[in-house]
Design a protein around this motif. Structure first.
Motif, short mmCIF file in Angstrom:
data_model
loop_
_atom_site.label_atom_id
_atom_site.label_comp_id
_atom_site.label_asym_id
_atom_site.label_seq_id
_atom_site.Cartn_x
_atom_site.Cartn_y
_atom_site.Cartn_z
N LYS A 81 57.16 -121.05 10.01
CA LYS A 81 55.89 -120.62 10.63
C LYS A 81 54.92 -121.80 10.72
N LEU A 82 54.84 -122.59 9.66
CA LEU A 82 53.98 -123.79 9.69
C LEU A 82 54.38 -124.73 10.83
N LEU A 83 55.68 -124.86 11.04
CA LEU A 83 56.21 -125.78 12.05
C LEU A 83 56.29 -125.16 13.44
N LYS A 84 56.03 -123.85 13.51
CA LYS A 84 56.10 -123.12 14.78
C LYS A 84 57.49 -123.20 15.40
N VAL A 85 58.49 -123.02 14.52
CA VAL A 85 59.88 -122.93 14.96
C VAL A 85 60.50 -121.70 14.32
N SER A 86 61.66 -121.30 14.80
CA SER A 86 62.33 -120.15 14.20
C SER A 86 62.91 -120.54 12.85
N ASN A 87 63.14 -119.54 12.02
CA ASN A 87 63.75 -119.76 10.72
C ASN A 87 65.14 -120.37 10.91
#
Length: 134
Positions: free
Chosen positions: A24-30
């Protein structure tokens, strides 16, 4: 440790956050972050800088993240070896000249006088000497 191992270790040990929180911090999927941390996918350069910003890495931490420990060791060892070889070649060039000059009283006296001068005075004297020779 490799990049992917350090990335996971930093998130787990330093940030103490879950993979989901980091994603979420990186704005990517898990799943994307999981691929980065398992070396199944390399992040883009933009993502590497996003990781640095999101994880608030210092310059030192960021460089450590990007460098492979084993290659660091190898490159350091190689650098030291090259420096020793270069030093040997350098001294090898001057040793015959020094062997001729050291027995001369005037040369030994000059070296002793140089030793007592400040660094600035030594550099100035040597510059003047080089000018007079050339």
């Amino acid at each position: 440790m490799k990049f992917h191992e350090k990335l996971k270790a930093y998130r787990d040990e330093q940030l103490d956050i879950s993979q989901d929180e980091a994603a979420k911090l990186l704005k990517v999927s898990n799943a994307t972050l999981s691929r980065y941390e398992s070396s199944k996918r390399l992040p883009s350069l933009e993502m590497v800088f996003a990781i640095r910003k999101a994880y608030q890495l210092t310059d030192e931490q960021f460089l450590d993240l990007l460098t492979d420990d084993s290659s660091k060791r190898k490159s350091t060892e190689s650098f030291v070896e090259q420096a020793h070889e270069s030093q040997g070649r350098y001294y090898g060039q001057f040793s015959p000249l020094l062997e001729e000059l050291l027995p001369l009283d005037d040369f030994r006296s000059l070296l002793l006088q140089l030793r007592d001068l400040s660094k600035e005075e030594q550099e100035k004297l040597l510059r003047n000497l080089l000018k007079s020779i050339t």
